[in-house]
Scaffold this active site. Sequence first.
Site, short mmCIF file in Angstrom:
data_model
loop_
_atom_site.label_atom_id
_atom_site.label_comp_id
_atom_site.label_asym_id
_atom_site.label_seq_id
_atom_site.Cartn_x
_atom_site.Cartn_y
_atom_site.Cartn_z
CB ALA A 66 -0.89 -0.01 1.22
N GLY A 111 0.67 -5.16 0.71
CA GLY A 111 -0.46 -5.32 -0.20
C GLY A 111 -0.11 -6.10 -1.46
CD GLU A 114 -2.14 -7.63 2.89
OE1 GLU A 114 -1.79 -6.49 2.48
OE2 GLU A 114 -2.71 -7.81 3.98
#
Length: 260
Positions: A66, A111, A114
């Site tokens: 992120a 992220g 992820e």
Amino acid sequence: MTYNNLLFESGEGIATVTFNRPKALNAMNPETARELKDVITKCINDENIKVVILTGAGDKAFVAGADIVTMQNNQPSQSLPFMEQGHEVMRLIETMPKIAIAAVNGFALGGGTEISLACDIRFASENAKFGLPEILLGIIPGWGGTQRLPRLVGMGIAKEMILSGTQIDAKRAYEIGLVNRVCPAAELLAEVRKFALKLVSLPPFAVKMAKYSMNFGYDLALDNATRLEIQCCAQCFSTKDQKEGMKAFLEKRKAVFVGQ
Ligand code: CAA
């Protein structure tokens, strides 16, 4: 929608979505997450697309997490919608009735790991690096890492990675079952595409039911999960493709599926 941070192309039943913010190593900001939701929705609604490949622009990063610049001064009330936005798009990828393949071509941190975990299958280049380093930033994974990583590789290894924030290389990621295959960097996309081409002719309803049974059965008690599987399998017998698949087998020829 015009995409500022993604590239999109499709053909031969395969869509390729490329994260493209090279100056931030393809880090995900809210705009990129919105674009990702839009492009995945487009793939879901396009019946010609059977497989979606997610990869990163350049040779250094898949997604470096992120965007720390945009999160830095957030309060919980601003972080919450960003985490919810991420979870919504991760679940959309995971549960869509098409096959999602992550082609991890470099850093997949936070992220980035992820997003790869939300895909059905992960191929990595030899120079790929995985990790959930959020703890080193004073936070924890917020786009599904604490849930999907233990389910994929087991709680012990997930705790080691998440609590230490340590990065692992592609070889280790393969050893622990985080990636399905490791390829030389120069061959990664071609290998993923070759694999994807084998999947595009599969009967789409059976693909949808197989994902449905795994995704929604996994967290149920076994007795309920097996009942879900029974229903999903039985539904496949409503399709022309099931009739064709079995007929072709008995006639010793390759099945020609029509997608119905
Ligand atoms: N957010 C914003 N910018 C980022 C970024 C990120 N996650 N990752 C890299 N960048 C930027 C850097 O700030 C740098 O920008 P400048 O050139 O303007 O300084 C540029 O990308 C290149 O990065 P580096 O100079 O750091 O490159 P490097 O080769 O030395 O290191 C790296 C590469 C190891 C990936 C390093 O950039 C890094 O550690 N990035 C952060 C990884 C991270 O912590 N990710 C988790 C984010 S939190 C999260 O993802 C929460 C969640 O669960 C959703």
